[in-house]
Design a protein around this motif. Sequence first.
Motif, PDB file in Angstrom:
ATOM      1  N   ALA A 711       0.825  -1.211   0.000  1.00  8.52           N
ATOM      2  CA  ALA A 711       0.000   0.000   0.000  1.00  8.52           C
ATOM      3  C   ALA A 711       0.856   1.256   0.000  1.00  8.52           C
ATOM      4  O   ALA A 711       0.604   2.202  -0.773  1.00  8.52           O
ATOM      5  N   ARG A 712       1.897   1.281   0.853  1.00  6.59           N
ATOM      6  CA  ARG A 712       2.747   2.469   0.934  1.00  6.59           C
ATOM      7  C   ARG A 712       3.568   2.658  -0.347  1.00  6.59           C
ATOM      8  O   ARG A 712       3.812   3.789  -0.781  1.00  6.59           O
ATOM      9  N   LYS A 714       2.618   1.747  -3.345  1.00  2.31           N
ATOM     10  CA  LYS A 714       1.685   2.304  -4.340  1.00  2.31           C
ATOM     11  C   LYS A 714       1.449   3.784  -4.084  1.00  2.31           C
ATOM     12  O   LYS A 714       1.384   4.589  -5.025  1.00  2.31           O
ATOM     13  N   GLU A 715       1.303   4.136  -2.794  1.00  3.72           N
ATOM     14  CA  GLU A 715       1.083   5.534  -2.439  1.00  3.72           C
ATOM     15  C   GLU A 715       2.280   6.391  -2.835  1.00  3.72           C
ATOM     16  O   GLU A 715       2.117   7.502  -3.349  1.00  3.72           O
ATOM     17  N   LYS A 718       2.217   6.871  -6.456  1.00  8.66           N
ATOM     18  CA  LYS A 718       1.169   7.828  -6.809  1.00  8.66           C
ATOM     19  C   LYS A 718       1.638   9.256  -6.556  1.00  8.66           C
ATOM     20  O   LYS A 718       1.393  10.167  -7.371  1.00  8.66           O
ATOM     21  N   VAL A 719       2.323   9.462  -5.399  1.00  2.86           N
ATOM     22  CA  VAL A 719       2.862  10.801  -5.098  1.00  2.86           C
ATOM     23  C   VAL A 719       3.859  11.212  -6.163  1.00  2.86           C
ATOM     24  O   VAL A 719       3.820  12.340  -6.689  1.00  2.86           O
ATOM     25  N   LYS A 778      -2.961  18.209  -0.283  1.00  2.00           N
ATOM     26  CA  LYS A 778      -2.604  17.229   0.756  1.00  2.00           C
ATOM     27  C   LYS A 778      -1.243  17.531   1.362  1.00  2.00           C
ATOM     28  O   LYS A 778      -1.034  17.343   2.571  1.00  2.00           O
ATOM     29  N   THR A 790       6.841   9.431   2.916  1.00  2.00           N
ATOM     30  CA  THR A 790       6.331   8.126   2.469  1.00  2.00           C
ATOM     31  C   THR A 790       7.474   7.150   2.253  1.00  2.00           C
ATOM     32  O   THR A 790       7.380   5.972   2.600  1.00  2.00           O
TER      33      THR A 790
END
Length: 806
Positions: A711-712, A714-715, A718-719, A778, A790
């Motif tokens: 998940a991290r 992917k995050e 994405k960032v 964000k 992240t």
Amino acid sequence: MSLSGTGNFGPPACPGPDSHRHPWHPPEIDASDPIASGQLLMRNSLTGKKEPFVPATARHVRWYTCGPTVYDSSHVGHARTYLSLDIQRRVMTDYFRYNVLYQINTTDIDDKIILRARQNELMRRLEEDASVDCDKLVALAKEALSEAKAKSDEKEAAIRAALQEAAEKKDSRGRTEQEGLLDQHLVKRNNLDKDEAEILEACGAPTNGKDARARLLVAARSVLAEKLDRERGHLVTDHSVFNAHSRKYEREFMEDMAALGIREPDVLTRVTEYVPRIVSFVRKIVDKGLAYESNGSVYLSLDAFQAAGHNYRKLNPAGPGVTATTAAEMAEGEGALAGSGDGEKRNPNDFALWKASKAGEPAWESPFGPGRPGWHIECSVVAGDIFGEKIDIHSGGEDLKFPHHDNELAQSEACFGCQQWVNYFTHTGHLHIEGLKMSKSLKNFVTIRQALAHNTARQLRIMFLLQAWDQSMNYSDQTIDDARSKEATFKSFFREVEALVRGDYLAEEVGWRMGDADRKLADAYLSARQAVHVSLLDNFDTKSAMSALIRVINEANAYLRAPDVRPSTPLLRAIATYVTQILKVFGVVDGADEFGFGSGGEGGGESSRGGGGGGSEAYIGAMVAFREEVRNAALAAAKGGDAGEAVRSVLKICDGLRDAVLPDLGVRLEDRPTGTMWNLEDPEVMRREMEEKAAKEREVQVGKLEKQLVARTKEMEKVRSSMVKPEALFRTEEFKEWDEAGVPTTMANGDPVSGGQKKKKKKLVDKQAKAYKELMEKSGNNPEELLAATQKEVDGIKAKLEELSL
């Protein structure tokens, strides 16, 4: 014998005319089947079905079991046989109270022993031969590998040809036999292919130094040993080589049996100590005209044997006449060192009682010439010497039915002049692993010592108790986990009852205080006793007996979980005592405790309590240390510290006492809503439980961290992708002109971008603009800081995973 009733009354037993007694109505006996009549049924391989067991004399049981051929370490397949028979023997002696005399024989001279001993001796000589340097060893290993592959190819071709022939003749039996041989051969070939990869890797390594030579010797051991034996096996003539080999593995076998908690036999025999009596036994059969000498060997004449009115292949009948014996079966019976037998046998199916020894084989003098016993003759002679001409029970593994046991029967009945040497033959089922019988030749075995490194003797015994002894079974994680689960059920129940018994239940009402719940539990208890008894009468059905024990425990657990429970301690104690008695019969429990496993027993012979405590000093030391920690936490709070933190600290100290200190002292604590329950337990068992629990917790934690990492990551991606400004998304060499929003209008070669492509690119730009805007909001217009944070999270998760893996 114990009788069962139908629940009805029989005709009244009227008193005599001079009696002052009134008529008495006896309970009606259930005579509907042998079990109801109290008869023990046993599956008899001689008939292929269950038969009422009747000892030849009184309640005396003369029982012979084929022991190991001691050429290598015993594996779990052997444990399957000897543990299953140990359980049956315990049931016969400890439950049904038969007077059993139990004999096991050790085969300490055999083709397998000769081959393995010679190969080990020749490999030892090779390892010590300084003239064979690494380069010469490489050449020798490659040559041995080539020969092994050629031999394997030849064997496969022969099996496939035989399979084809059987198919053409529509010989279903032959086809099934050859298909089985092919499956086994393909497994062996796969093992050879693995050996080849390791050998070639070792051959390609630098050849300087002892390590390189040692690695190659290990990798090529199998093919080198076979090659050396073919070429030089005849040069190994010292009897001590064979004796030392068999004694080593005989001792290891006996140690393994002790570790499994298997009772020692009442009589233990060795083949090599019986050679003179074997010669006399063979001589007697020859003198009767039922065996003949040929080139220094002696063979049983099946033609003469049958002509004398005897039956052959009683255990594995396969058709009329001795021609039903296949070439593969004959090869199995004659051993790996046997020749073709051409020109020696009067009938191809005749089998050896005495073998003329060739060079490289141990030999004893005899009237027939220097030789050694055949494989089958040994059991006939040693069992005949101890038990004479009648044996009640003869046992062994399923794979010994034919040819070994059938040939035993033939030569014994030939010698003794009887029609039935054994009354009951029992055979334990195969143990399979990944669909194939566990076997050393297939290299798919787990040694007993390897199994005991991961499981307790108790767990292995329970595993076999949960299977039908005369059927095949699979050895897998599932069967072991089932055994562990049942063990945990027993343990938990015993701990509950132990805590109740420890209390002063006499200070309260002692009758049944829960009405129907008490009656239901009492009925379950009696039903369990009856079910266990019937199961054991029915061919030693321990699987059903164990199910009956688990059922009554489940009833008791439900009873104890009832609202406002007021348990009947004597009834629960009776159930726990009975369950323990049956588990003692099965060999699961040792020791003299009234109920429970005790704190030292693992089904392997120990029964002492408190194995790791070190005496009262250890308990005192633990309590002093505990008091010190609690006192310090309280003093810190009293001096103005955080009271909440002090409470948390005390709870943590209490948990530490429960989880880390007391287990090493053999004390188990369980926190319950009604209070803390304590029991004495084997420290090693608790350590192992905690290790398993910690391993499962680690597994769960790793799973969660891996999901977090995905998940991290992917995050983070994405960032990273959202950081691209929308107008710069397509500012690439593919295009040379763009509109004000960054949508490309002209390709690099000057061609205009088509309308459809513009629409697609505009959608992507708009999507990127939205993502970019959300990212700025964000991150507070600082996406680099968010990306770094992240990345730090990702690195932290990876570090935790690395720590857990270590």
